[in-house]
Design a protein around this motif. Structure first.
Motif, PDB file in Angstrom:
ATOM      1  N   PHE A 152       0.813  -1.217   0.000  1.00  0.00           N
ATOM      2  CA  PHE A 152       0.000   0.000   0.000  1.00  0.00           C
ATOM      3  C   PHE A 152       0.847   1.268   0.000  1.00  0.00           C
ATOM      4  N   ASP A 153       1.971   1.266   0.721  1.00  0.00           N
ATOM      5  CA  ASP A 153       2.836   2.440   0.808  1.00  0.00           C
ATOM      6  C   ASP A 153       4.060   2.241  -0.075  1.00  0.00           C
ATOM      7  N   SER A 154       4.493   3.303  -0.719  1.00  0.00           N
ATOM      8  CA  SER A 154       5.713   3.241  -1.525  1.00  0.00           C
ATOM      9  C   SER A 154       6.930   3.382  -0.620  1.00  0.00           C
ATOM     10  N   VAL A 155       7.913   2.512  -0.829  1.00  0.00           N
ATOM     11  CA  VAL A 155       9.166   2.597  -0.061  1.00  0.00           C
ATOM     12  C   VAL A 155      10.309   3.066  -0.955  1.00  0.00           C
ATOM     13  N   ALA A 156       9.990   3.561  -2.152  1.00  0.00           N
ATOM     14  CA  ALA A 156      11.017   4.021  -3.086  1.00  0.00           C
ATOM     15  C   ALA A 156      11.825   5.152  -2.467  1.00  0.00           C
ATOM     16  N   GLY A 157      13.145   5.022  -2.519  1.00  0.00           N
ATOM     17  CA  GLY A 157      14.029   6.055  -1.998  1.00  0.00           C
ATOM     18  C   GLY A 157      14.347   5.928  -0.527  1.00  0.00           C
ATOM     19  N   PHE A 158      13.759   4.940   0.164  1.00  0.00           N
ATOM     20  CA  PHE A 158      14.032   4.737   1.583  1.00  0.00           C
ATOM     21  C   PHE A 158      14.889   3.495   1.774  1.00  0.00           C
ATOM     22  N   ASP A 159      15.607   3.444   2.895  1.00  0.00           N
ATOM     23  CA  ASP A 159      16.172   2.186   3.381  1.00  0.00           C
ATOM     24  C   ASP A 159      15.107   1.528   4.246  1.00  0.00           C
ATOM     25  N   VAL A 160      14.965   0.219   4.132  1.00  0.00           N
ATOM     26  CA  VAL A 160      13.901  -0.471   4.867  1.00  0.00           C
ATOM     27  C   VAL A 160      14.405  -1.799   5.430  1.00  0.00           C
ATOM     28  N   GLU A 161      13.750  -2.222   6.493  1.00  0.00           N
ATOM     29  CA  GLU A 161      13.905  -3.576   7.025  1.00  0.00           C
ATOM     30  C   GLU A 161      12.505  -4.163   7.203  1.00  0.00           C
ATOM     31  N   ASP A 162      12.298  -5.367   6.671  1.00  0.00           N
ATOM     32  CA  ASP A 162      11.010  -6.041   6.841  1.00  0.00           C
ATOM     33  C   ASP A 162      10.862  -6.502   8.287  1.00  0.00           C
ATOM     34  N   LEU A 163       9.674  -6.275   8.852  1.00  0.00           N
ATOM     35  CA  LEU A 163       9.423  -6.665  10.240  1.00  0.00           C
ATOM     36  C   LEU A 163       8.412  -7.807  10.357  1.00  0.00           C
ATOM     37  N   ARG A 164       7.371  -7.789   9.514  1.00  0.00           N
ATOM     38  CA  ARG A 164       6.325  -8.808   9.653  1.00  0.00           C
ATOM     39  C   ARG A 164       5.528  -8.889   8.363  1.00  0.00           C
ATOM     40  N   THR A 165       5.190 -10.106   7.948  1.00  0.00           N
ATOM     41  CA  THR A 165       4.319 -10.317   6.789  1.00  0.00           C
ATOM     42  C   THR A 165       3.096 -11.095   7.255  1.00  0.00           C
ATOM     43  N   GLU A 166       1.928 -10.659   6.829  1.00  0.00           N
ATOM     44  CA  GLU A 166       0.688 -11.272   7.304  1.00  0.00           C
ATOM     45  C   GLU A 166      -0.354 -11.295   6.193  1.00  0.00           C
ATOM     46  N   ALA A 262      11.122   2.114   7.916  1.00  0.00           N
ATOM     47  CA  ALA A 262      11.780   2.827   6.822  1.00  0.00           C
ATOM     48  C   ALA A 262      12.392   4.119   7.327  1.00  0.00           C
ATOM     49  N   TRP A 263      13.505   4.523   6.689  1.00  0.00           N
ATOM     50  CA  TRP A 263      14.183   5.759   7.086  1.00  0.00           C
ATOM     51  C   TRP A 263      14.957   6.285   5.872  1.00  0.00           C
ATOM     52  N   PRO A 264      15.282   7.575   5.836  1.00  0.00           N
ATOM     53  CA  PRO A 264      16.039   8.133   4.711  1.00  0.00           C
ATOM     54  C   PRO A 264      17.441   7.523   4.658  1.00  0.00           C
ATOM     55  N   PRO A 265      17.924   7.168   3.473  1.00  0.00           N
ATOM     56  CA  PRO A 265      19.230   6.487   3.385  1.00  0.00           C
ATOM     57  C   PRO A 265      20.406   7.336   3.848  1.00  0.00           C
ATOM     58  N   HIS A 266      20.252   8.665   3.835  1.00  0.00           N
ATOM     59  CA  HIS A 266      21.356   9.527   4.262  1.00  0.00           C
ATOM     60  C   HIS A 266      21.332   9.819   5.759  1.00  0.00           C
ATOM     61  N   SER A 267      20.375   9.238   6.486  1.00  0.00           N
ATOM     62  CA  SER A 267      20.253   9.538   7.915  1.00  0.00           C
ATOM     63  C   SER A 267      21.490   9.083   8.678  1.00  0.00           C
ATOM     64  N   ARG A 268      21.971   9.960   9.569  1.00  0.00           N
ATOM     65  CA  ARG A 268      23.086   9.609  10.456  1.00  0.00           C
ATOM     66  C   ARG A 268      22.652   9.737  11.919  1.00  0.00           C
ATOM     67  N   SER A 269      21.335   9.663  12.140  1.00  0.00           N
ATOM     68  CA  SER A 269      20.797   9.814  13.479  1.00  0.00           C
ATOM     69  C   SER A 269      21.075   8.573  14.316  1.00  0.00           C
ATOM     70  N   ARG A 270      21.695   8.781  15.481  1.00  0.00           N
ATOM     71  CA  ARG A 270      21.947   7.656  16.389  1.00  0.00           C
ATOM     72  C   ARG A 270      20.640   7.065  16.894  1.00  0.00           C
ATOM     73  N   GLY A 271      19.632   7.944  17.106  1.00  0.00           N
ATOM     74  CA  GLY A 271      18.340   7.446  17.552  1.00  0.00           C
ATOM     75  C   GLY A 271      17.668   6.572  16.518  1.00  0.00           C
ATOM     76  N   VAL A 272      17.726   6.974  15.250  1.00  0.00           N
ATOM     77  CA  VAL A 272      17.115   6.173  14.182  1.00  0.00           C
ATOM     78  C   VAL A 272      17.805   4.822  14.073  1.00  0.00           C
ATOM     79  N   SER A 273      19.146   4.812  14.076  1.00  0.00           N
ATOM     80  CA  SER A 273      19.856   3.536  13.934  1.00  0.00           C
ATOM     81  C   SER A 273      19.550   2.611  15.108  1.00  0.00           C
TER      82      SER A 273
END
Length: 282
Positions: A152-166, A262-273
């Motif tokens: 449903f949501d576009s993840v184009a341009g983001f870094d992502v990790e899959d968490l759950r499929t249902e 999902a998060w922006p690929p250029h993110s250097r946030s310690r909190g996000v990581s």
């Protein structure tokens, strides 16, 4: 190209009318027309097909509209994240997490609790939003990280990790004849239920054509189903949040839904990581 020119072009491309675009921008029409013409000459491309009665996008114009939106989102994101970093002073800025209201509730609660227990965890502000809005919040910097739902949501341009499929289920008002079924095929939903599917709001605020009711958020949708005005196919994880007047029936052949962080690929946030590491560990 300047961001001012991109804003001018996006306004005309979305309105497809120079007068309305000029009014939206708070400027006169002649300088707007001249600015678009200068942009076309510089790019060596016709962006808009103009007649005395209409304005339409060329193929090149459609490409620039898509790219211009992304570029303007990036500029807004840079401004917002810079201000947040400044407000944090010498400390570590918190993280804003966007998620669709009513979705992934159990997963979100576990994630927040587990991350808060991590050494060096920063404050996490949860931004609950309407259907499909979390993607835009992440793109324009109002959020640093988001829970999105493919397809449903576009993840184009983001870094992502899959968490759950249902799988998915058909949500019906209690007492509906289909509530006695053990399952329903996706192709049967509209025909057998006798009720329309909802129409979700597009990014530009419009709604697709169709017989179903216009829906902005999860709470509104559940109320419409309870009133017998609609049915909906939703992820299985929503079952625990259904009020007593609604019943769910599995739809085994519906496309699976994958929740991702999902998060922006250029993110250097310690909190996000840190939040991403905790999510993937869970």
């Amino acid at each position: 190209m300047e961001t001012r020119e991109l804003r001018y072009f996006v306004a005309v491309a979305e309105e497809l009318h120079f007068g309305r675009a000029a009014e939206r921008l708070g400027m006169a029409q002649p300088p707007l027309s001249r600015a678009i013409s200068r942009l076309e000459r510089r790019l060596g491309a016709t962006l808009l097909e103009r007649t005395s009665r209409s304005v339409g996008l060329t193929e090149a114009g459609a490409v620039l509209l898509r790219e211009a939106r992304a570029a303007l989102d990036a500029v807004e994101a840079a401004e917002r994240r810079t201000r947040r970093a400044a407000q944090a002073g010498g400390g570590t800025a918190g993280v804003v997490l966007a998620t669709k209201a009513g979705a992934a509730g159990e997963l979100l609660a576990k994630l927040l609790d587990a991350y808060a227990a991590e050494p060096g965890a920063v404050p996490v502000d949860v931004l609950l939003c309407g259907i499909g809005e979390q993607e835009q919040l992440l793109r324009d910097g109002r959020a640093d990280v988001a829970l999105l739902h493919r397809p449903f949501d576009s993840v184009a341009g983001f870094d992502v990790e899959d968490l759950r499929t249902e799988g998915q289920m058909l949500v019906l008002p209690a007492g509906h004849p289909l509530t006695g079924r053990t399952s329903v095929r996706a192709a049967e939903v509209s025909e057998l239920s006798g009720l329309p599917l909802p129409r979700w709001r597009n990014r530009d605020g419009t709604y697709p054509d169709g017989p179903g009711p216009e829906v902005r958020d999860h709470a509104q949708l559940l109320q419409l189903i309870g009133l017998g005005r609609a049915v909906a196919v939703l992820p299985e994880s929503c079952r625990s949040q259904l009020p007593g007047e609604l019943v769910a029936v599995p739809v085994p052949d519906a496309p699976t839904v994958t929740t991702v962080i999902a998060w922006p690929p250029h993110s250097r946030s310690r909190g996000v990581s840190g939040l991403v590491r905790t999510a993937t560990r869970l």
